[in-house]
Each structure stands twice: as structure tokens, then as C-alpha cells.
Design an enzyme around this catalytic site. Structure first.
Site, PDB file in Angstrom:
ATOM      1  N   ARG A   1       0.822  -1.216   0.000  1.00  0.00           N
ATOM      2  CA  ARG A   1       0.000   0.000   0.000  1.00  0.00           C
ATOM      3  C   ARG A   1       0.861   1.273   0.000  1.00  0.00           C
ATOM      4  NH1 ARG A   1      -4.657  -1.151   1.881  1.00  0.00           N
ATOM      5  NH2 ARG A   1      -3.596  -2.871   2.916  1.00  0.00           N
ATOM      6  N   THR A   2       1.773   1.355   0.942  1.00  0.00           N
ATOM      7  CA  THR A   2       2.583   2.566   1.053  1.00  0.00           C
ATOM      8  C   THR A   2       3.457   2.727  -0.193  1.00  0.00           C
ATOM      9  OG1 THR A   2       2.612   2.299   3.436  1.00  0.00           O
ATOM     10  CG2 THR A   2       4.234   3.787   2.523  1.00  0.00           C
TER      11      THR A   2
ATOM     12  N   LYS B   1      23.732 -10.050   0.555  1.00  0.00           N
ATOM     13  CA  LYS B   1      25.159 -10.402   0.482  1.00  0.00           C
ATOM     14  C   LYS B   1      25.932  -9.789   1.641  1.00  0.00           C
ATOM     15  CE  LYS B   1      24.877 -10.119  -4.567  1.00  0.00           C
ATOM     16  NZ  LYS B   1      25.129  -9.179  -5.656  1.00  0.00           N
TER      17      LYS B   1
ATOM     18  N   ARG C   1      11.527   2.085   3.563  1.00  0.00           N
ATOM     19  CA  ARG C   1      10.787   1.326   4.594  1.00  0.00           C
ATOM     20  C   ARG C   1      11.765   0.262   5.079  1.00  0.00           C
ATOM     21  NH1 ARG C   1       5.541  -1.074   6.121  1.00  0.00           N
ATOM     22  NH2 ARG C   1       4.813   1.043   5.731  1.00  0.00           N
TER      23      ARG C   1
ATOM     24  N   HIS D   1       6.102   6.644  11.147  1.00  0.00           N
ATOM     25  CA  HIS D   1       5.564   6.554   9.793  1.00  0.00           C
ATOM     26  C   HIS D   1       4.958   7.932   9.512  1.00  0.00           C
ATOM     27  CE1 HIS D   1       4.095   4.996   6.186  1.00  0.00           C
ATOM     28  NE2 HIS D   1       3.256   4.068   6.599  1.00  0.00           N
TER      29      HIS D   1
END
Lengths: 308, 151
Positions: free
Chosen positions: A57-58, A86, A107, A135
Site C-alpha cells: 500500500r505505502t 550479500k 521502509r 511513519h
């Protein structure tokens, strides 16, 4: 107000003027979008979306915002497909990606990751969620939704319902609401009460706060009911989750006692905390809330890029 | 008042006005309890006009860095530091909790990025009494007990 090059990491970094400025720019962009369909402020600019943990969604909302501004997007949607696997450090990933882009949206599952990314990068970094910390763009779109629905934020009585202990959206929203003249009802099971330090901070800032477990008794007071999911993934102990799972459900029976003008918000995704029958009522504001993400994120991208 | 039965030091540092019972913690965070670390004297539960009871730590041949003084401030904010040269107090100052604490404290949040990536830890002092600090990265606040455990 000069936002060019600014990072958007935490609600704590904002003043009330900052918030109002972003909301006003978002409103202007929404009007322009409605008139023209698409805009070209960010033509030639590239957004890198670095989603080290999934959030469809974001991510889609940011991508949509950048496309609607006329820019383009690169990025990844899980750390599994990157050099992080890695053993590359976050700092190195950021230093690399900034060579390819003009603004970064990140995020990350670790708290503070966005702050670290912003320190490393010379281009603006926008936090799209760092663990259970912040957020900020969600908070801005929540405020934008309230303002668009009521024409104001001051003077409203707002209930925050559900997981107030682990839910970062309600923590940030409460902090931002402290800039306004609001009354807050914190409705949650005992186990999921809002952390004490946040309540103390809000009280120090003059917010009138009531803590309760009683949704039905509180609902007649409210102008806005902000519902959150009880997030299984945030519980350190499954047993604790099972004790509070399904504590509240907002349905038409519960809403009988509500003001006609009550509006219900939810950062989504929902599980069973709002019954689908509520979707058809005038109370449901949560899908409109999803849409708000686009103009608000357009405003943030455009401002930090210095093209608005 | 009984005379203090501890030897005066010729050169070094005397940390006075440590809250009673915190002297051992001061020794621990300064890592003075190691073999070959020089002469170290601890007086505990000494009568104090200001504090009622206090601890005193004397360290021979050692002068504290700014970082070490800041560490002491976090666990013993009432402490005074005396620099001794040739048996005389050459300098004396009170420790002070700085507004920002950089590089000496670890974040108690296991999911804080500062515990996983290369960073210099940074905390902002939210309140001095009781002591409360906020992590620059994860924004979580730590109170006295957690601060002591993460120095």
C-alpha cells in the site's frame, strides 16, 4: 518555507507550521489533479523506493504520487532481492542508490534506519516506516483526511482504538494532534494501553486525554474514531496476542449510538476490527483516507525535490 | 565526625559526592577494577553534609577524559571531580549531564539500527531528574536503570 533537500523522518521534526504547510500544498495539488488529470512538476526526476520489508500500500501510494507528479520510479520491494542479502550495510546501499535517484523513500524493519539513511545521503530521504517507530507520511495523510472531512482539526474529539501499545500510526498521530486543540479518547484493552511516556508528553502539551476500555460508552462523544488492527507481528509473545485478539469490532450495532457526523478512519489493512457492513455507511472514511496518501505524498516529494 | 581512613594520593583524581552505593558502579564504568590498573581507593557510606551519605573514589595516576566525566554524570549527577597534583587539589569541578550524549551509551532497544549498523550512538537528554534520554535513531526513551545497564 524552504523544503528543498529536507528529510522527512519523524513527526518530532515537524512544527505545526510545517504540517499546515504540507497539508495546504497537498490540497492545492489535489485540486490541480482533479482539473488536469496529471501534473509535470517532477518531470525528469527519479524516486527510489527502497522497501526492505513489504508494504504494498505505502509503496504503491508513493509510486502513484511520483507518477502523478510526472516523475519516474526505481526501487525494490523486499531486501531478499538486494545486496543486503550479500551482507551490504544500509549506509552503502543508500550511498549507491543516491547515485541513481533524486529522492529516496525507505521502509525498513529496524527503528532508526530512516534517520541513518538521511545522515548518509545527500539527497532527501523520506521515511515510509522504520520498525515500530515512525511513519510520518501516514500521520500527515491522516491529518489531511481529517481536515478535508471536517474543514478543521481544532475542536474535534478523536478516539484512538485498538493496539495503542505497539501501533506506530497512533503514536505519531497522537503526537501530531498535540499541536491542535483536540480531546483524545484512548480506547484499548488493558494490555495494549498507550505507553505512559507518550501520555505524559501529550498531557504536558495540554491535550485532554481519557483512557478507557469501553468503546460503546465512548462512541457517542466522538467526531473521529481511528481504528487500528491488533498486529500479531508486533507481539513478542503469541499468548499475549491471543488474550487481546478480536477485542473490539466496529459494526452497525455499535454505531447506533454514534453521532451522524462520526467518521471512522483506519490505516488499513483491516482484519476483523471494522465489519464490512460499515463500508456502506456515511461513517466510513477509510478508503478516502487511502486516497489522501497520494496528494500528501505528492506534496512531500515535490517539496523535498524543490519543484513545487 | 570520624577522620577518613584512606590514604591521600599524590597525583590523580578524587571523585567525591557520589550518591551512597554508586561508588562501585563508578569504578565499573570507568573500568578501574582491572588488574594492574594502579591504586584505587573506595570509601563508601561516608557522612556527607550535602547528601547524608556519600561514596568517594580515589584513583592514583589517572586523569579522566571528557567521555569518562560524562559517564559519571549519568550515574552520579551530584559528583565532583578533584584533580590532584602533588597532594594538592589543582582543579575541582562538578560533573554535568550534557544535553547530548554521544558515543558512550548503547541503545537498549535491540531493534534500533544503532545496534546493527556502524553509527556513533547519540542520545538527547529529555529530563535530568529523573534522568531520561531519547535515542537519536529509534527515538525510544531510556530511564536510569536502562541507562546504567547500557553504559
Amino acid at each position: 518555507m524552504d523544503w528543498k533537500g529536507r528529510d522527512v523522518i519523524s513527526v518530532r521534526d515537524f512544527s505545526k507550521e510545517d504540517i499546515e504547510f504540507v497539508l495546504n500544498v497537498a490540497e492545492r495539488l489535489e485540486t490541480e489533479l482533479n482539473e488536469k488529470g496529471a501534473l509535470d512538476y517532477a518531470k525528469g526526476k527519479i524516486l527510489a523506493t527502497l522497501f526492505f520489508e513489504p508494504s504494498t500500500r505505502t509503496r504503491l501510494s508513493f509510486e502513484s504520487a511520483m507518477h502523478r507528479l510526472g516523475g519516474s520510479v526505481i526501487g525494490f520491494s523486499s531486501a531478499a532481492s538486494t545486496s543486503v542479502k550479500k551482507g551490504e550495510s544500509l549506509a552503502d546501499t543508500i550511498k549507491t542508490v543516491e547515485q541513481y535517484s533524486d529522492v529516496i523513500v525507505i521502509r525498513h524493519p529496524m527503528e532508526g534506519a530512516a534517520r541513518l539513511a538521511a545522515e548518509v545521503a545527500d539527497i532527501p530521504v523520506i521515511n515510509a516506516g522504520d520498525g515500530s517507530n515512525q511513519h510520518p507520511t501516514q500521520t500527515l495523510l491522516d491529518l489531511y483526511t481529517i481536515k478535508r472531512a471536517f474543514g478543521r482539526i481544532d475542536g474535534l474529539t478523536i478516539g484512538l482504538l485498538g493496539d495503542l501499545k505497539y501501533g506506530r500510526t497512533v503514536h505519531s498521530l497522537a503526537e501530531a494532534l498535540a499541536f491542535y486543540d483536540v480531546e483524545l479518547y484512548l480506547i484499548s484493552p488493558e494490555l495494549l494501553r498507550m505507553p505512559k511516556h507518550i501520555i505524559e508528553e501529550l498531557r504536558e502539551k495540554g491535550v485532554r486525554i481519557h483512557e478507557t476500555t469501553d468503546l460503546e460508552g465512548t462512541i457517542p462523544e466522538l467526531d473521529v474514531l481511528y481504528v487500528t488492527r491488533i498486529q500479531r507481528e508486533r507481539f513478542p509473545d503469541e499468548q499475549e496476542y491471543l488474550k487481546v485478539k478480536g477485542s473490539y469490532q466496529v459494526n452497525c450495532a455499535v454505531l447506533k449510538k454514534a453521532k451522524e457526523s462520526l467518521r471512522i478512519m483506519h490505516p488499513l489493512p483491516r482484519v476483523d476490527e471494522i465489519h464490512p457492513e460499515v463500508d456502506r455507511t456515511e461513517h466510513a472514511l477509510y478508503f478516502r483516507q487511502v486516497f489522501s496518501g497520494v496528494p500528501v505524498r505528492m506534496a512531500l516529494l515535490g517539496l523535498t525535490l524543490g519543484v513545487l | 565526625m570520624a577522620e577518613l581512613k584512606v590514604t591521600a594520593i599524590r597525583e590523580g583524581t578524587v571523585i567525591d559526592h557520589i550518591p551512597a552505593g554508586k561508588g562501585l558502579k563508578v569504578i565499573e564504568i570507568l573500568r578501574l577494577n582491572r588488574p594492574n590498573g594502579g591504586v584505587l581507593l573506595l570509601a563508601s557510606n561516608v557522612h556527607s553534609g550535602k547528601l547524608g551519605r556519600k561514596d568517594i573514589v580515589k584513583i592514583e595516576g589517572k586523569f579522566l577524559s571528557e567521555e569518562e566525566v560524562n559517564k559519571i554524570a549519568l550515574i552520579a549527577p551530584t559528583a565532583t571531580v578533584n584533580i590532584v597534583r602533588d597532594y594538592k587539589v589543582a582543579e575541582k569541578f562538578k560533573v554535568e549531564v550534557p544535553d547530548e550524549i554521544t558515543g558512550i551509551l548503547r541503545c537498549a532497544n535491540p531493534n534500533c539500527v544503532s545496534n546493527h549498523e556502524y553509527t556513533v550512538s547519540k542520545f538527547y537528554v529529555v529530563s535530568r531528574e529523573p534522568l531520561k534520554v531519547r535515542c537519536h535513531y529509534c527515538e525510544r526513551t531510556m530511564e536510569e536503570e536502562e541507562i546504567l545497564g547500557n553504559l
